[in-house]
Scaffold this motif. Sequence first.
Motif, PDB file in Angstrom:
ATOM      1  N   GLU A  37       0.955  -1.115  -0.013  1.00  0.00           N
ATOM      2  CA  GLU A  37      -0.223  -0.077   0.129  1.00  0.00           C
ATOM      3  C   GLU A  37       0.774   1.392  -0.182  1.00  0.00           C
ATOM      4  N   VAL A  38       1.867   1.330   0.896  1.00  0.00           N
ATOM      5  CA  VAL A  38       2.692   2.453   0.675  1.00  0.00           C
ATOM      6  C   VAL A  38       3.469   2.479  -0.456  1.00  0.00           C
ATOM      7  N   TYR A  39       3.836   1.455  -1.273  1.00  0.00           N
ATOM      8  CA  TYR A  39       4.603   1.778  -2.525  1.00  0.00           C
ATOM      9  C   TYR A  39       3.494   2.086  -3.434  1.00  0.00           C
ATOM     10  N   PHE A  40       2.171   1.693  -3.460  1.00  0.00           N
ATOM     11  CA  PHE A  40       1.022   2.102  -4.330  1.00  0.00           C
ATOM     12  C   PHE A  40       1.073   3.597  -4.440  1.00  0.00           C
ATOM     13  N   TYR A  41       0.788   4.067  -3.219  1.00  0.00           N
ATOM     14  CA  TYR A  41       0.596   5.452  -3.019  1.00  0.00           C
ATOM     15  C   TYR A  41       1.938   6.410  -3.335  1.00  0.00           C
ATOM     16  N   LEU A  42       3.012   5.869  -3.000  1.00  0.00           N
ATOM     17  CA  LEU A  42       4.353   6.464  -3.484  1.00  0.00           C
ATOM     18  C   LEU A  42       4.029   6.566  -4.967  1.00  0.00           C
ATOM     19  N   SER A  43       3.869   5.535  -5.722  1.00  0.00           N
ATOM     20  CA  SER A  43       3.864   5.528  -7.187  1.00  0.00           C
ATOM     21  C   SER A  43       3.002   6.425  -7.385  1.00  0.00           C
ATOM     22  N   TYR A  44       1.762   6.708  -7.075  1.00  0.00           N
ATOM     23  CA  TYR A  44       0.724   7.900  -7.604  1.00  0.00           C
ATOM     24  C   TYR A  44       1.509   9.087  -7.395  1.00  0.00           C
ATOM     25  N   ALA A  45       2.180   9.258  -6.359  1.00  0.00           N
ATOM     26  CA  ALA A  45       2.704  10.542  -5.874  1.00  0.00           C
ATOM     27  C   ALA A  45       3.878  10.755  -6.815  1.00  0.00           C
ATOM     28  N   GLU A  46       4.629   9.966  -7.429  1.00  0.00           N
ATOM     29  CA  GLU A  46       5.668  10.241  -8.224  1.00  0.00           C
ATOM     30  C   GLU A  46       5.065  10.554  -9.614  1.00  0.00           C
ATOM     31  N   ILE A  47       4.087   9.895  -9.803  1.00  0.00           N
ATOM     32  CA  ILE A  47       3.373   9.972 -11.184  1.00  0.00           C
ATOM     33  C   ILE A  47       3.064  11.524 -11.388  1.00  0.00           C
ATOM     34  N   LYS A  48       2.381  11.849 -10.276  1.00  0.00           N
ATOM     35  CA  LYS A  48       1.969  13.358 -10.125  1.00  0.00           C
ATOM     36  C   LYS A  48       3.175  14.215 -10.457  1.00  0.00           C
ATOM     37  N   LEU A  49       4.091  13.878  -9.776  1.00  0.00           N
ATOM     38  CA  LEU A  49       5.399  14.686  -9.575  1.00  0.00           C
ATOM     39  C   LEU A  49       6.339  14.587 -11.074  1.00  0.00           C
ATOM     40  N   GLY A  50       5.945  13.691 -11.989  1.00  0.00           N
ATOM     41  CA  GLY A  50       6.657  13.532 -13.171  1.00  0.00           C
ATOM     42  C   GLY A  50       7.755  12.342 -12.858  1.00  0.00           C
ATOM     43  N   LYS A  51       7.919  11.736 -11.564  1.00  0.00           N
ATOM     44  CA  LYS A  51       9.163  10.790 -11.415  1.00  0.00           C
ATOM     45  C   LYS A  51       8.585   9.262 -11.947  1.00  0.00           C
ATOM     46  N   THR A  52       8.577   9.402 -13.618  1.00  0.00           N
ATOM     47  CA  THR A  52       7.943   8.287 -14.002  1.00  0.00           C
ATOM     48  C   THR A  52       8.827   6.889 -13.815  1.00  0.00           C
ATOM     49  N   GLU A  53      10.094   6.934 -13.931  1.00  0.00           N
ATOM     50  CA  GLU A  53      10.769   5.721 -13.557  1.00  0.00           C
ATOM     51  C   GLU A  53      10.760   5.292 -12.170  1.00  0.00           C
ATOM     52  N   ASP A  54      10.625   6.020 -11.239  1.00  0.00           N
ATOM     53  CA  ASP A  54      10.550   5.499  -9.890  1.00  0.00           C
ATOM     54  C   ASP A  54       8.992   5.009  -9.753  1.00  0.00           C
ATOM     55  N   ALA A  55       8.119   5.725 -10.355  1.00  0.00           N
ATOM     56  CA  ALA A  55       6.842   5.127 -10.326  1.00  0.00           C
ATOM     57  C   ALA A  55       6.722   3.672 -10.864  1.00  0.00           C
ATOM     58  N   ARG A  56       7.206   3.486 -11.966  1.00  0.00           N
ATOM     59  CA  ARG A  56       7.278   2.375 -12.714  1.00  0.00           C
ATOM     60  C   ARG A  56       7.868   1.124 -11.809  1.00  0.00           C
ATOM     61  N   GLU A  57       9.047   1.511 -11.113  1.00  0.00           N
ATOM     62  CA  GLU A  57       9.739   0.679 -10.269  1.00  0.00           C
ATOM     63  C   GLU A  57       8.929   0.200  -9.045  1.00  0.00           C
ATOM     64  N   HIS A  58       8.132   0.982  -8.530  1.00  0.00           N
ATOM     65  CA  HIS A  58       7.112   0.874  -7.309  1.00  0.00           C
ATOM     66  C   HIS A  58       5.846   0.164  -7.593  1.00  0.00           C
ATOM     67  N   LEU A  59       5.552   0.488  -8.715  1.00  0.00           N
ATOM     68  CA  LEU A  59       4.274  -0.416  -9.351  1.00  0.00           C
ATOM     69  C   LEU A  59       4.600  -1.709  -9.671  1.00  0.00           C
ATOM     70  N   GLU A  60       5.822  -2.086 -10.182  1.00  0.00           N
ATOM     71  CA  GLU A  60       6.205  -3.306 -10.298  1.00  0.00           C
ATOM     72  C   GLU A  60       6.156  -4.407  -9.184  1.00  0.00           C
ATOM     73  N   ILE A  61       6.562  -3.430  -8.240  1.00  0.00           N
ATOM     74  CA  ILE A  61       6.770  -4.422  -6.749  1.00  0.00           C
ATOM     75  C   ILE A  61       5.413  -4.491  -6.277  1.00  0.00           C
ATOM     76  N   VAL A  62       4.252  -3.471  -6.494  1.00  0.00           N
ATOM     77  CA  VAL A  62       3.134  -3.706  -5.966  1.00  0.00           C
ATOM     78  C   VAL A  62       2.312  -4.787  -6.731  1.00  0.00           C
ATOM     79  N   THR A  63       2.507  -4.946  -7.898  1.00  0.00           N
ATOM     80  CA  THR A  63       1.735  -5.664  -8.913  1.00  0.00           C
ATOM     81  C   THR A  63       2.266  -7.226  -8.539  1.00  0.00           C
ATOM     82  N   LYS A  64       3.620  -7.459  -8.313  1.00  0.00           N
ATOM     83  CA  LYS A  64       3.997  -8.741  -7.813  1.00  0.00           C
ATOM     84  C   LYS A  64       3.504  -9.180  -6.786  1.00  0.00           C
ATOM     85  N   ARG A  65       3.519  -8.316  -5.555  1.00  0.00           N
ATOM     86  CA  ARG A  65       3.379  -8.853  -4.388  1.00  0.00           C
ATOM     87  C   ARG A  65       1.692  -8.762  -3.914  1.00  0.00           C
TER      88      ARG A  65
END
Length: 515
Positions: A431-459
């Motif tokens: 849940e922490v990674y999911f909302y972190l990725s959402y914030a990163e998308i909004k802030l334009g940190k696309t690569e970081d968002a990708r990394e965290h979303l891949e963690i979420v979808t696996k777990r």
Amino acid sequence: MFKQDYLYWKMIQGLQAEGGYRILQLSKTNNEIWLETTQKNKPRIIRILRHDLDWGNWMQRDMELTAKRLEQLRKRLFARKLDALNIYITTYPPVDDWKYRLEQPLKAGAKGLTTLHTVLIESEQIETGIQEVSNFVHTDIELNDSLYIDLETIENLKRDVITVANQRISSEKQILQNGKPFFTYILIAIQLIMFAFLEFNGGSTNTENLVKYGAKENFRILNGEWWRFFSPMILHIGFLHLLMNTFALYYLGTEVERLYGKLRFLTIYVFAGFIGSLASFVFNANISAGASGAIFGCFGALLFFGIAYPSIFFRTMGPNVIGIIIINLVLGFMIPGIDNSGHIGGLVGGFLAASVVHLPKRKEYGKRLGGLVVTLVAVGALLYTGYVLQPHSDNPRFIVQTAQEFIESDKVLEAYELLKSAEEKGVDAPEVYFYLSYAEIKLGKTEDAREHLEIVTKRAPAISEAHYNLALVYVQLQEFENAKKAAEQAIEADPDNENYQKLMDEINAIETDPM
């Protein structure tokens, strides 16, 4: 025979006056009586039978039957063990061998938790029998040998015994009736009015509506809305929730208000509701509402009454109260969505409030002061935990809830900093990674968002929004094959979501016509 009858009533009178015993049951023929005391180091139950015994085997069967009845009584009283004294007053002892039957006490129950001692008093050994009884009850029972005993003397003694018993019954009734319910009905009316208000202004099951009108919400409490410790007790989520709590308040509230009086009851109820909300604030990050914490406070007040008047409590409401508390707490742990922290907090809060206000006509200022000290320490500890420790804790649920509040308030940067700090501290939750990725998308940190979303979808592959967001990120990075796979997983997790299918169509269109 008159002497034995006189001894029977005189012994009862002595146990009443000096031994602290009260009559529990008197047979219609007045020849068998059961007495009870709550004093320590004495048999809790004494049974006296005025009966001329003929045979030892009859006495043995009677002792065994008495022991079984005592074991049943022990269970009803929720007593860990029960010591009892059985007294036979007879003109002559049994004609056969009987003394060996009394050498060892009888044990009843599978674990032998009920113990029955027996004393036989016969006309030629009265002094010996009385002394044996006195050794058990630690009270001297004396006979006036110079008194002329006739039927009138016995009747007068009997009348005195029954008068004392009736006075105690009258006194107990006064303890149970310290006023007529008033605030219970006022509180029920407030609940009904607020429920109708919610229904006509957005609905009682609408989360945003509940929060708007006072539901417990941790983030808002931390931001100064302290009144949310009190307002949840008049709000209910749906008709069934209202119905259950209204019935519970009607039956419990009226009982507690009769025992404690109007103002004491109101104090107990409000304080228990406050402690229930405070405990929920500390231990439960979810939004909550309802009078359950305050209602459990009524249970706590009844438990305190059980400590103040254990005999009355266990003879009347005690077993039912304890049984209902246990059932409700077990259900609270088994059924998702029930705020058991609020229930337990309310239960403890009601007990503590009752220890401070105490029961009418019971001053006991020392004990009340002790209850006040414990209450202040408990409240202080909960407030410190909730306001100081919790905001700086590594509790994923609290972090996520706070981040959600930031995002809903368009404070995306604050949400990002909070979630990023949690990640750096080692908080490892999807849940922490999911909302972190959402914030990163909004802030334009696309690569970081990708990394965290891949963690979420696996777990946590069941979180369809994570697959959807990941597909959007892949599209932005122009990784269309990965985007298609992520979109397919989103649809698989939630096939009825039109947005997911729409994204899939857009990805297919891009692959068909990249320009």
